[in-house]
Motif scaffolding. Structure first.
Motif, short mmCIF file in Angstrom:
data_model
loop_
_atom_site.label_atom_id
_atom_site.label_comp_id
_atom_site.label_asym_id
_atom_site.label_seq_id
_atom_site.Cartn_x
_atom_site.Cartn_y
_atom_site.Cartn_z
N PHE A 113 -17.47 76.43 163.27
CA PHE A 113 -16.42 76.70 164.25
C PHE A 113 -15.24 77.42 163.60
CE2 PHE A 113 -17.65 74.45 168.12
CZ PHE A 113 -18.70 73.68 167.65
N HIS A 114 -14.75 78.44 164.32
CA HIS A 114 -13.44 78.97 163.95
C HIS A 114 -12.41 77.89 164.31
CE1 HIS A 114 -15.44 82.77 163.61
NE2 HIS A 114 -15.56 82.98 164.91
N ILE A 115 -11.53 77.59 163.37
CA ILE A 115 -10.46 76.63 163.64
C ILE A 115 -9.13 77.37 163.60
CG2 ILE A 115 -9.27 74.55 162.88
CD1 ILE A 115 -12.07 74.01 164.00
N ILE A 116 -8.39 77.23 164.67
CA ILE A 116 -7.12 77.94 164.81
C ILE A 116 -6.00 76.92 164.91
CG2 ILE A 116 -5.86 79.65 166.15
CD1 ILE A 116 -9.51 79.25 166.94
N TRP A 117 -4.93 77.15 164.18
CA TRP A 117 -3.73 76.32 164.24
C TRP A 117 -2.67 77.04 165.07
CZ3 TRP A 117 -3.01 71.40 162.48
CH2 TRP A 117 -3.92 70.89 161.54
N PHE A 118 -2.08 76.27 165.98
CA PHE A 118 -0.98 76.75 166.80
C PHE A 118 0.22 75.83 166.61
CE2 PHE A 118 -3.37 79.83 169.24
CZ PHE A 118 -4.65 79.32 169.28
N ARG A 119 1.38 76.36 166.89
CA ARG A 119 2.61 75.56 166.85
C ARG A 119 3.39 75.79 168.15
NH1 ARG A 119 5.85 77.19 161.99
NH2 ARG A 119 6.53 78.99 163.21
N GLN A 120 3.91 74.70 168.69
CA GLN A 120 4.76 74.80 169.87
C GLN A 120 6.12 74.20 169.54
OE1 GLN A 120 3.08 73.29 173.53
NE2 GLN A 120 4.51 74.50 174.71
N PRO A 162 10.07 73.20 170.33
CA PRO A 162 10.69 72.62 171.53
C PRO A 162 11.19 73.70 172.49
CG PRO A 162 11.44 71.47 169.58
CD PRO A 162 10.65 72.64 169.10
N GLY A 163 10.74 73.62 173.73
CA GLY A 163 11.17 74.56 174.75
C GLY A 163 10.58 75.95 174.65
N LYS A 164 9.59 76.12 173.79
CA LYS A 164 9.01 77.45 173.61
C LYS A 164 7.51 77.42 173.84
CE LYS A 164 12.57 79.12 170.45
NZ LYS A 164 12.84 79.81 169.16
N GLU A 165 6.92 78.62 173.90
CA GLU A 165 5.50 78.72 174.11
C GLU A 165 4.74 78.42 172.82
OE1 GLU A 165 5.54 82.19 177.58
OE2 GLU A 165 4.85 82.65 175.57
N ARG A 166 3.52 78.03 173.01
CA ARG A 166 2.64 77.79 171.86
C ARG A 166 2.31 79.12 171.19
NH1 ARG A 166 -2.00 73.51 173.22
NH2 ARG A 166 -0.11 72.58 174.11
N LYS A 167 2.35 79.12 169.85
CA LYS A 167 2.10 80.36 169.11
C LYS A 167 1.09 80.16 167.99
CE LYS A 167 6.51 82.71 169.95
NZ LYS A 167 7.66 83.40 169.33
N PHE A 168 0.36 81.23 167.69
CA PHE A 168 -0.61 81.24 166.60
C PHE A 168 0.09 81.11 165.25
CE2 PHE A 168 -4.04 82.43 163.95
CZ PHE A 168 -3.58 83.42 163.08
N ILE A 169 -0.50 80.28 164.39
CA ILE A 169 0.02 80.11 163.03
C ILE A 169 -0.97 80.64 162.00
CG2 ILE A 169 0.70 78.42 161.29
CD1 ILE A 169 2.76 78.87 163.47
N THR A 170 -2.19 80.12 162.04
CA THR A 170 -3.19 80.52 161.08
C THR A 170 -4.56 80.11 161.60
OG1 THR A 170 -3.91 80.32 158.75
CG2 THR A 170 -3.03 78.33 159.78
N CYS A 171 -5.61 80.67 160.98
CA CYS A 171 -6.95 80.28 161.37
C CYS A 171 -7.91 80.48 160.20
CB CYS A 171 -7.41 81.05 162.60
SG CYS A 171 -7.63 82.83 162.35
#
Length: 132
Positions: free
Chosen positions: A32-39, A41-50
């Motif tokens: 599986f490709h594993i993707i890390w996101f960060r959200q 406070p008060g903002k949209e979820r964003k890509f961090i690394t994969c």
């Protein structure tokens, strides 16, 4: 069926480090490709690394974390790790890992849009606070 669970979040001072874990069950994380996101406070979820679900385990990073964060995979533990160094206040947020079965010719970079509905699994998230 793939299931994911993050752990390792907490509160850390600026300049500090944390290591997050994304433990997989129900399937082999190597496929599986594993993707890390960060959200934040008060903002949209964003890509961090994969990290790619391939033997070569290629990686991709957002510009905001390149050089500070490292993603890795430990097959024996069926777990993907996110080592975060030199943390700052902008790294505060809830960190999520998500998985997508690896297809022929694709890479984890194909799945960095957090609104993409084709991801196979999401973890519940782990909170990180960077504060003095």
């Amino acid at each position: 069926q793939l299931q994911l669970a993050e752990s390792g979040g907490g509160t850390v001072q600026p300049g500090g480090s944390l290591r997050l874990s994304c433990a997989a069950s129900g399937a082999t994380v190597d496929r599986f490709h594993i993707i890390w996101f960060r959200q934040a406070p008060g903002k949209e979820r964003k890509f961090i690394t994969c990290i790619d679900g391939t033997p070569s385990a290629g990686t991709d990073y957002s510009e905001s974390v390149k050089g500070r964060f490292t993603v890795s995979r430990e097959s024996a533990k069926n777990t993907v790790f996110l080592q975060m160094n030199d943390l700052n206040s902008e790294d505060t947020g809830v960190y999520y890992c998500a998985g997508r079965s690896a297809g022929i010719g694709d890479t984890c970079g194909s799945y960095i849009n957090p609104t993409y509905g084709g991801l196979d699994a999401w973890g519940p998230g782990t909170p990180v606070t960077v504060s003095s």
